[in-house]
Write a protein that holds these residues in place. Sequence first.
Motif, mmCIF file in Angstrom:
data_model
loop_
_atom_site.group_PDB
_atom_site.id
_atom_site.type_symbol
_atom_site.label_atom_id
_atom_site.label_comp_id
_atom_site.label_asym_id
_atom_site.label_seq_id
_atom_site.Cartn_x
_atom_site.Cartn_y
_atom_site.Cartn_z
ATOM 1 N N ILE A 82 5.748 -13.614 -11.331
ATOM 2 C CA ILE A 82 5.338 -12.413 -12.056
ATOM 3 C C ILE A 82 4.879 -11.400 -11.019
ATOM 4 C CG2 ILE A 82 3.667 -11.492 -13.710
ATOM 5 C CD1 ILE A 82 3.634 -14.557 -14.742
ATOM 6 N N GLU A 83 5.448 -10.205 -11.054
ATOM 7 C CA GLU A 83 5.167 -9.205 -10.028
ATOM 8 C C GLU A 83 3.897 -8.414 -10.373
ATOM 9 O OE1 GLU A 83 6.756 -8.760 -7.225
ATOM 10 O OE2 GLU A 83 8.438 -10.132 -7.559
ATOM 11 N N VAL A 84 2.936 -8.465 -9.467
ATOM 12 C CA VAL A 84 1.636 -7.828 -9.670
ATOM 13 C C VAL A 84 1.420 -6.776 -8.591
ATOM 14 C CG1 VAL A 84 -0.868 -8.174 -9.784
ATOM 15 C CG2 VAL A 84 0.685 -9.935 -10.671
ATOM 16 N N LEU A 85 0.980 -5.598 -9.000
ATOM 17 C CA LEU A 85 0.651 -4.531 -8.064
ATOM 18 C C LEU A 85 -0.852 -4.272 -8.106
ATOM 19 C CD1 LEU A 85 1.607 -2.276 -6.111
ATOM 20 C CD2 LEU A 85 1.759 -0.776 -8.121
ATOM 21 N N PHE A 86 -1.514 -4.415 -6.961
ATOM 22 C CA PHE A 86 -2.913 -4.031 -6.814
ATOM 23 C C PHE A 86 -2.963 -2.613 -6.266
ATOM 24 C CE2 PHE A 86 -3.616 -8.582 -6.968
ATOM 25 C CZ PHE A 86 -4.868 -8.715 -7.552
ATOM 26 N N ALA B 257 -1.740 1.261 -1.249
ATOM 27 C CA ALA B 257 -2.834 2.157 -0.868
ATOM 28 C C ALA B 257 -2.231 3.428 -0.291
ATOM 29 C CB ALA B 257 -3.765 1.490 0.138
ATOM 30 N N ALA B 258 -3.067 4.435 -0.126
ATOM 31 C CA ALA B 258 -2.572 5.719 0.392
ATOM 32 C C ALA B 258 -2.190 5.621 1.863
ATOM 33 C CB ALA B 258 -3.625 6.799 0.189
ATOM 34 N N VAL C 201 -14.897 -4.054 4.949
ATOM 35 C CA VAL C 201 -13.733 -4.874 5.288
ATOM 36 C C VAL C 201 -12.466 -4.053 5.097
ATOM 37 C CG1 VAL C 201 -12.410 -6.949 4.701
ATOM 38 C CG2 VAL C 201 -14.917 -7.001 4.651
ATOM 39 N N VAL C 202 -11.569 -4.118 6.073
ATOM 40 C CA VAL C 202 -10.314 -3.366 6.008
ATOM 41 C C VAL C 202 -9.201 -4.265 5.483
ATOM 42 C CG1 VAL C 202 -8.566 -2.143 7.353
ATOM 43 C CG2 VAL C 202 -10.996 -1.847 7.894
ATOM 44 N N ILE C 203 -8.466 -3.777 4.515
ATOM 45 C CA ILE C 203 -7.336 -4.511 3.934
ATOM 46 C C ILE C 203 -6.045 -3.769 4.279
ATOM 47 C CG2 ILE C 203 -6.247 -5.274 1.784
ATOM 48 C CD1 ILE C 203 -8.742 -6.859 2.465
ATOM 49 N N GLY C 204 -5.042 -4.503 4.693
ATOM 50 C CA GLY C 204 -3.749 -3.918 4.997
ATOM 51 C C GLY C 204 -2.911 -3.753 3.741
ATOM 52 N N ALA C 205 -2.405 -2.563 3.517
ATOM 53 C CA ALA C 205 -1.526 -2.316 2.369
ATOM 54 C C ALA C 205 -0.094 -2.702 2.728
ATOM 55 C CB ALA C 205 -1.591 -0.855 1.961
ATOM 56 N N GLN C 206 0.639 -3.188 1.756
ATOM 57 C CA GLN C 206 2.041 -3.535 1.964
ATOM 58 C C GLN C 206 2.974 -2.373 1.668
ATOM 59 O OE1 GLN C 206 0.888 -6.743 -0.635
ATOM 60 N NE2 GLN C 206 2.238 -8.129 0.491
ATOM 61 N N ILE C 207 2.544 -1.507 0.738
ATOM 62 C CA ILE C 207 3.343 -0.331 0.420
ATOM 63 C C ILE C 207 2.408 0.863 0.205
ATOM 64 C CG2 ILE C 207 5.271 -1.605 -0.612
ATOM 65 C CD1 ILE C 207 4.167 -0.936 -3.361
#
Length: 290
Positions: free
Chosen positions: A13-17, A56-57, A67-73
């Motif tokens: 199931i495809e989920v977008l955060f 993320a932008a 905490v820094v999170i890396g965005a995938q798109i």
Amino acid sequence: MAHKTSAVADEPIEVLFALHPKFDLLDFAGTLEVLEWARHDKNDESTKAFECTIAAAEPKVLSEQGVVIGAQITYKEAHERLNDFDVLIVVGGNHDAILKERSEPIPIIEAFAELQRNDYTRERTLMSVCTGSIFLAEAGILEGLSATCHPDYMTKFEIICSNAAQRDLQERTDVVEDARYVVNNLRFDLGDEDENPYIRRKSDAGRRPSAARKGSISFKGSNGRRESIARRAAMRLGGLRVITAGGISAGLDAALYLVSILVDEDVANEVARFMQHEWVKGTVVDGLDV
């Protein structure tokens, strides 16, 4: 990617955060943890139930906790690929700045809801954690629905819901203060709703909503359900399932609910056991979905 009418057991199931600057870390990480541990077969890593993507932008986004999170798109790509996703999850944090600029995630919330209005044959879910529901309210998603928020922000949430309803000339939001999470716009009918004690209807206003429902109807049992496309088309938001959760731990409960309804209740219980979390059920409005 082939378009799906619903999430099914043989593909993730495809989920977008949708993350924004100074988002709350545990709103995101707790929900992600639940979904990442969901397996159709707990002993088989290849049966992963959810595929999660972070938008993320910028390539990296800073949480409120540092905490820094890396965005995938990027958000641009997320908008272009939005039809690929079955679930959109929005978290809390930094809501005043987002509201002032009306910046992401508000536009992607609006776009996701519009997809469902235009394609009600597809099953989609929009979920918020903590003050993420404030973004849904500002986007007008919660008009005429029931919803909740973190208790400390309930007054602000009510004001934004009321202002949005007046702005759009729509029904007010039924703000539920004593629920871990609230689920709206359920797509399936089972039996005679008038005889089922577990539905909280609009006519129940003024009564304490029941949170006594246990278990779920999962996709594995979907052949036993009667789904009406015409009925769904007449629903608000084209039958978009809208889930709003309270604070951080309530977000875990809502994520477990999501697992139970999109995968299987036993899978949700196994994830809760593994995480040593006691799953507290929320409130389901006008439906028989859990």
